[in-house]
Write an enzyme that holds these catalytic residues in place. Structure first.
Site, PDB file in Angstrom:
ATOM      1  N   ARG A   1     -25.489  -0.410   7.054  1.00 35.77           N
ATOM      2  CA  ARG A   1     -25.312  -1.843   6.795  1.00 35.77           C
ATOM      3  C   ARG A   1     -25.754  -2.700   7.977  1.00 35.77           C
ATOM      4  NH1 ARG A   1     -20.586  -2.303   3.140  1.00 35.77           N
ATOM      5  NH2 ARG A   1     -19.610  -3.789   4.523  1.00 35.77           N
TER       6      ARG A   1
ATOM      7  N   LYS B   1       0.844  -1.183   0.000  1.00 31.99           N
ATOM      8  CA  LYS B   1       0.000   0.000   0.000  1.00 31.99           C
ATOM      9  C   LYS B   1       0.888   1.245   0.000  1.00 31.99           C
ATOM     10  CE  LYS B   1      -4.287   1.627   2.130  1.00 31.99           C
ATOM     11  NZ  LYS B   1      -5.265   1.442   3.222  1.00 31.99           N
TER      12      LYS B   1
ATOM     13  N   GLU C   1     -19.871  -4.195   9.999  1.00 37.89           N
ATOM     14  CA  GLU C   1     -20.715  -3.382  10.867  1.00 37.89           C
ATOM     15  C   GLU C   1     -21.862  -4.169  11.489  1.00 37.89           C
ATOM     16  OE1 GLU C   1     -18.553  -0.741   8.046  1.00 37.89           O
ATOM     17  OE2 GLU C   1     -19.759  -2.567   7.798  1.00 37.89           O
TER      18      GLU C   1
END
Length: 615
Positions: free
Chosen positions: A387, A275, A359
């Site tokens: 969600r 990353k 979530e």
């Protein structure tokens, strides 16, 4: 940046490598001036280039997961010049957006859904006898969301030709076992091995007893592979596993994608990346450069360093509450830094839980903790809380469990746009029986309301607060009910959260016309304390409610309904909100103006309610 060819299929390997370097330079330069998701886009450059060498995304369907790694894709699909407008009002979005380009297959702002979307597209292709390919590009962080496994399981069972590219930057995937595993992984990805495998299958299919021989050798190979390589999970689902492979070797990625393209079934290509690749500040601190503001390319330092904000104040207050009470716990769904919980995680590691991009699980887990006597606080972005709606009802509300929801990024969030605006929570949280929803307007009110929510509210409670800094209204009203900030006789102005700043500005300008307003600040929007509002409207006969929330089930609609049921007439009124459509991306101030929620527009609309024409 040099001319980018429309078709990358003819690029040599050396030209593709050079293109990757050009793309990185372009990304760093652009995002340094616009802000955006840099580290994830830098890490995916070779993957994107390899995809475009093998596939044609105007016909083939490339589904991003989350989509914050799509910047190189945008550059390669005719939007290089438009990158100067990235995430600005009227410019291109920071996420894939089909309305921008036919090469963007699907909107992607939230995580873990790409495989489900892709298998849907693959099935549609089969039913319609289409000839295109379908790919899903998913990060290992998104694999922490359960929906990803639902999609993978169904994809494996379906047998549909589909390529899932797993971009693994080391966050979630278990490392393979030692040097032997790495060696075997390299051998099984060599072109000669892949050609042999394909030919072996073909020969065994026509030889007498070939099927039996193939099954025996396949079982032996599988047993060895499951022992040494991290692929059995996917292959148990019925998905052909390829990898792991260096995600910054564009030559090998291209070869593997060509091979995966030929396989008649679901394939998962496991790609390892870094990353922030190619920009040392982002490589050293990928979290900081995940979503970053404008910065100096030479140093990596932000041009406008962030000061205190609602998230940081929340985190500081959580530490204070945890020191006072050992039952206080913090939960996040892969947003430790974003929700301000870094300090809490350091001070109270045993009471800090990052569950990944999950979530629904976070809410259900919080319910379990609350049932057993803990005081869980789930810090979550407003748009991500959507969600977990079912768990809010089934796991928390049915038993009236004491779970605190710290709803960050409430209201308009700015440059991330439609997928991230927190304009729905005020409406859907109100539908949940027994829910309390508090709305601080400044840092001190956040501190007070968080303490009240943790220690005094018996059932489920949410505190919603915006991204960024506080406004000009600095007072702590010391109440969790409706509060009369200013007394007048001509119109009732009602707001909550940060909108109180615009309403105060509006009221000051109304005085210039001899109009004096009652200003009522709602510290709690579920349930609403109606008494001061009813008293005010009886006096003024005019109601004006401003809120950065969707129109459906907004506070203003609820107030009008409640007043009508009491027989209190509103002779003239206006409800100002974000409307019934999705709001685009831009700065918060630009979007407030677009929605008519800035002080100047509110002033004009309030004048009209009071009988004045446009000024």
């Amino acid at each position: 940046m040099d001319h980018i060819p429309d078709d990358l299929s003819g690029l040599s390997d050396s030209e593709a490598t050079a293109l990757c370097e050009l793309l990185r330079a372009r990304l760093i330069d652009t995002v340094s001036r616009t802000g955006g998701h840099l580290a994830s886009s830098l890490g995916a450059v070779e993957i994107i280039v390899a995809i475009h060498r093998v596939f044609h995304t105007s016909q083939d369907r490339l589904v991003f997961d989350v989509g914050h790694q799509c910047y190189a894709h945008k550059i390669l699909t005719g939007r290089n010049e438009a990158m100067e407008t990235l995430r600005t009002l009227g410019g291109i979005a920071g996420f894939p957006k089909p309305s921008e380009s036919d090469c963007d297959a699907f909107v992607a702002g939230h995580a873990s859904n790409s495989v489900s979307v892709a298998i849907g597209m693959a099935r549609a292709r089969t039913l319609q006898k289409g000839k295109y390919h379908v790919l899903a590009l998913i990060g290992d962080g998104a694999l922490s969301g359960g929906m990803a496994y639902e999609g993978l399981s169904d994809a494996g069972d379906s047998g549909e030709p589909l390529i899932v590219i797993l971009n693994d930057n080391g966050m979630s995937i278990t490392k393979s076992v030692g040097g032997v595993a790495d060696h075997l992984a390299r051998q099984r990805l060599k072109p000669q091995y892949l050609r042999f495998k394909k030919g072996y299958r073909k020969v065994m299919s026509v030889l007498p007893l070939g099927g039996h021989i193939y099954n025996v050798t396949h079982k032996v190979k599988t047993a060895i592979k499951e022992t040494l390589l991290p692929c059995s999970l996917f292959e148990d689902m019925g998905i052909t596993y390829l990898g792991p492979v260096d995600g910054h070797d564009v030559k090998r990625l291209t070869r593997l994608l060509n091979y995966a393209k030929e396989l008649d079934g679901p394939v998962l290509l496991h790609v390892r990346t870094v990353k922030g690749k190619g920009y040392s500040p982002a490589e050293r601190n990928p979290d900081r450069f995940h979503g970053v503001g404008r910065f100096c390319v030479e140093t990596g330092e932000l041009l406008h360093p962030a000061g205190p904000n609602f998230s940081s104040v929340f985190g500081q207050t959580m530490c204070q509450l945890a020191e006072e009470d050992g039952a206080v716990c913090a939960i996040t769904a892969a947003m430790q830094s974003g929700t301000g919980l870094d300090q809490f995680a350091q001070q109270f590691p045993e009471r800090f839980f990052d569950v990944g991009i999950a979530e629904g699980h976070a809410v259900a887990m919080a319910a379990g903790m609350a049932k057993q006597g803990m005081k869980p606080v789930f810090a979550v972005y407003s748009s991500f809380l959507q969600r977990a709606y079912d768990m809010l009802i089934h796991d928390i509300a049915l038993q009236q469990l004491h779970v605190v929801l710290a709803v960050d990024r409430a209201g308009l969030v700015g440059e991330d746009g439609e997928t991230h605006h927190g304009v729905f929570d005020a409406a859907f949280l109100d539908t949940i029986p027994g829910m309390t929803v508090l709305c601080p307007s400044n840092f001190q009110e956040l501190r007070s309301m968080l303490r009240y929510a943790v220690f005094q509210v018996p059932g489920p409670v949410a505190i919603r607060y915006p991204k960024g800094n506080e406004g000009t209204f600095q007072s702590d009203t010391g109440s969790v009910k409706s509060c009369l900030l200013q007394e007048g006789k001509d119109i009732t102005l009602i707001g909550y959260g940060m909108m109180i700043n615009q309403l105060l500005e509006c009221a000051d300008r109304l005085v210039e016309h001899g109009i004096h307003a009652d200003i009522i600040k709602l510290n709690c929007i579920t349930p609403i304390d109606l008494e001061p509002i009813a008293a005010s409207v009886k006096k003024t006969k005019r109601l004006f409610c401003a809120e950065d929330s969707i129109m459906a089930n907004c506070v203003g609609q609820r107030l009008l309904s409640a007043l009508a049921l009491r027989g209190i007439s509103v002779e003239r009124g206006a409800l100002v909100n974000t409307g019934s459509t999705f709001v685009t991306h831009g700065t918060v101030s630009q979007l407030q103006e677009l929605c008519g929620l800035d002080g100047a527009h509110l002033y004009q609309q309030a004048l009209e309610v009071c009988g004045y024409g446009k000024q």
